[in-house]
Design a protein around this motif. Structure first.
Motif, short mmCIF file in Angstrom:
data_model
loop_
_atom_site.label_atom_id
_atom_site.label_comp_id
_atom_site.label_asym_id
_atom_site.label_seq_id
_atom_site.Cartn_x
_atom_site.Cartn_y
_atom_site.Cartn_z
N UNK A 87 0.85 -1.20 0.00
CA UNK A 87 0.00 0.00 0.00
C UNK A 87 0.88 1.25 0.00
N UNK A 88 0.61 2.14 -0.95
CA UNK A 88 1.37 3.38 -1.03
C UNK A 88 0.42 4.58 -0.94
N UNK A 89 0.99 5.75 -0.80
CA UNK A 89 0.18 6.96 -0.68
C UNK A 89 0.75 8.05 -1.58
N UNK A 90 -0.15 8.80 -2.20
CA UNK A 90 0.29 9.95 -2.99
C UNK A 90 -0.64 11.13 -2.72
N UNK A 91 -0.18 12.29 -3.12
CA UNK A 91 -1.01 13.49 -2.94
C UNK A 91 -0.75 14.47 -4.07
N UNK A 92 -1.83 14.91 -4.71
CA UNK A 92 -1.74 15.99 -5.70
C UNK A 92 -2.37 17.22 -5.07
N UNK A 93 -1.58 18.26 -4.94
CA UNK A 93 -2.05 19.49 -4.29
C UNK A 93 -3.20 20.11 -5.08
N UNK A 103 1.05 -0.89 -9.54
CA UNK A 103 1.49 0.22 -10.41
C UNK A 103 2.35 1.24 -9.66
N UNK A 104 3.29 0.74 -8.88
CA UNK A 104 4.10 1.61 -8.02
C UNK A 104 4.80 2.72 -8.79
N UNK A 105 5.39 2.36 -9.94
CA UNK A 105 6.13 3.36 -10.72
C UNK A 105 5.23 4.50 -11.16
N UNK A 106 3.98 4.17 -11.53
CA UNK A 106 3.06 5.24 -11.94
C UNK A 106 2.68 6.13 -10.76
N UNK A 107 2.25 5.53 -9.66
CA UNK A 107 1.76 6.34 -8.54
C UNK A 107 2.84 7.28 -8.01
N UNK A 142 -11.55 5.51 -16.79
CA UNK A 142 -11.09 5.83 -15.45
C UNK A 142 -9.72 5.25 -15.14
N UNK A 143 -9.37 4.15 -15.81
CA UNK A 143 -8.14 3.39 -15.58
C UNK A 143 -8.08 2.97 -14.11
N UNK A 144 -6.98 3.21 -13.40
CA UNK A 144 -6.82 2.73 -12.02
C UNK A 144 -7.20 3.80 -10.99
N UNK A 145 -7.68 4.97 -11.47
CA UNK A 145 -8.30 5.93 -10.57
C UNK A 145 -7.63 7.27 -10.30
N UNK A 146 -6.50 7.64 -10.92
CA UNK A 146 -5.84 8.88 -10.50
C UNK A 146 -6.69 10.14 -10.64
N UNK A 147 -7.37 10.28 -11.77
CA UNK A 147 -8.19 11.48 -11.95
C UNK A 147 -9.54 11.36 -11.25
N UNK A 148 -10.08 10.15 -11.19
CA UNK A 148 -11.36 9.94 -10.50
C UNK A 148 -11.26 10.32 -9.03
N UNK A 149 -10.20 9.88 -8.36
CA UNK A 149 -10.06 10.15 -6.93
C UNK A 149 -9.81 11.63 -6.66
N UNK A 150 -9.15 12.31 -7.60
CA UNK A 150 -8.96 13.76 -7.47
C UNK A 150 -10.30 14.47 -7.66
N UNK A 151 -11.04 14.07 -8.71
CA UNK A 151 -12.31 14.72 -9.00
C UNK A 151 -13.32 14.53 -7.87
N UNK A 152 -13.32 13.33 -7.28
CA UNK A 152 -14.30 13.04 -6.23
C UNK A 152 -14.16 13.95 -5.02
N UNK A 153 -12.98 14.54 -4.85
CA UNK A 153 -12.76 15.45 -3.72
C UNK A 153 -13.32 16.85 -3.99
N UNK A 154 -13.78 17.07 -5.22
CA UNK A 154 -14.26 18.40 -5.61
C UNK A 154 -15.75 18.47 -5.91
N UNK A 155 -16.41 17.30 -6.01
CA UNK A 155 -17.81 17.28 -6.43
C UNK A 155 -18.68 16.52 -5.43
N UNK A 156 -20.00 16.54 -5.67
CA UNK A 156 -20.94 15.81 -4.82
C UNK A 156 -21.02 14.34 -5.20
N UNK A 157 -20.94 14.05 -6.52
CA UNK A 157 -21.01 12.68 -7.00
C UNK A 157 -20.01 12.51 -8.14
#
Length: 346
Positions: A87-93, A103-107, A142-157
């Motif tokens: 399990x790894x963690x990333x953050x996009x400001x 997919x460690x290299x990607x994250x 959506x692929x493995x979720x990078x943009x989905x998880x970012x978007x979900x923090x900005x919208x209702x659904x």
């Protein structure tokens, strides 16, 4: 008598082992007879319809697609249980940390909030700028979720659509790893494809064939050609028109909705098919579209570029340099590949 009983027990044990071996053989998907194929399809229909508690429509994956999904889920589960460092963690400001696996290299390209992401920084800029004014998000693929998880923090659904069974398995597990986050409960995952058409009433799916050099590699596609190598993995998937999905999910076709389209050259077919739907919306504020073009995989035809020009005309804001008024088509240097925004003035 006792010997006969023991013999019978041995025979039953041998038969049991034999059935187990045969079952394992078929589980890895090699060859099915006609009767076995029918049995598989009945089992698969149940499994596919219930494979994800997030999905509202069947994927339509055939045997090949479902086996790819099952193997990936098994591999991910094994890794998570056996390897504490999986399990790894990333953050996009400027948003929150996100947990993921595989997919460690990607994250790692997304960083840990210490600077801009090394992967598609402009995408995240576009998202933060425009999603902040929207309530709903749809992203495909959506692929493995990078943009989905970012978007979900900005919208209702937030609705993520991913028809690649390996990628879907990854995004499903990645979402589960973040279930403690408030934004995770806003996400709805869907394992079908978005198909052609402007109809919002017909829920009959259209079967499409999806191919990949390696399922889950982010290059799987529905078009005639694919990126990242020659086709190796091939599976069937169900598709539904975008207007039908909006109606089913009770989402408005207004500027409250942000739609990300990243489908590896299939956009050449999709955008023209939406013209009747968007024209019917009229002068109302239409959804915000964030569209990736992929001429590096396959260029659209001249007629498709003309229809994409007509698509762009329906929006107040688009890249004007790509609007060739002489040819009446989407054309020009830098217009055939990359990401483009289409939206109406506030």
């Amino acid at each position: 008598m006792k010997s006969a009983s023991n013999l019978i027990l041995v025979l039953f044990a041998l038969l049991s082992i034999g059935f187990t071996i045969v079952s394992m053989y078929f589980s890895f998907g090699i060859v099915f007879t006609a009767s076995e194929q029918f049995h598989w399809q009945q089992q698969e229909k149940y499994a596919i319809d219930t494979v994800s508690r997030f999905s509202s429509l069947p994927s339509g994956w055939n045997q090949a697609g479902f086996l790819l999904y099952e193997k990936t889920r098994t591999d991910l589960a094994t890794s998570l249980v056996q390897n504490p460092n999986s399990i790894q963690s990333h953050r996009v400001l400027p948003l929150d940390h996100v947990k993921s696996t595989g997919n460690t290299a990607f994250w790692k390209l997304l960083g840990n909030g210490n600077g801009p992401p090394a992967w598609e920084p402009q995408t995240f800029i576009n998202f933060f700028k425009h999603l902040s004014g929207c309530r709903y998000y749809i992203g495909f693929g959506t692929w493995i979720g990078p943009t989905l998880f970012y978007a979900a923090q900005l919208v209702d659904e937030a609705y993520g659509i991913e028809a690649d069974p390996v990628a879907f398995a990854h995004v499903e597990v990645n979402l589960a790893l973040n279930k403690d986050k408030a934004w995770a409960s806003r996400i709805y995952l869907n394992h079908h494809a978005v198909g052609l058409g402007s109809e919002d009433w017909n829920e009959t799916s259209t079967k499409l064939v999806m191919t990949s050099a390696s399922a889950g590699n982010s290059c799987s596609g529905l078009g005639n050609k694919i990126a990242c190598g020659s086709p190796k993995d091939v599976w069937q998937v169900s598709s539904y028109p975008l207007p039908f999905l909006l109606k089913r999910w009770n989402l408005p076709a207004t500027n409250d909705l942000f739609i990300k389209v990243d489908v590896e050259s299939f956009e050449c077919n999709l955008l023209p098919s939406w013209l009747p739907w968007l024209r019917n919306i009229g002068k109302s504020k239409k959804p915000v579209f964030h569209i990736a073009f992929h001429s590096q995989i396959e260029k659209c035809s001249q007629n498709e570029y003309k229809e994409i020009y007509q698509f762009a005309l329906l929006f107040d804001i688009k890249k004007e340099a790509c609007m060739d008024e002489g040819k009446l088509e989407w054309a020009g240097q830098g217009c055939y590949s990359g990401e483009f925004l289409f939206y109406d003035s506030p």
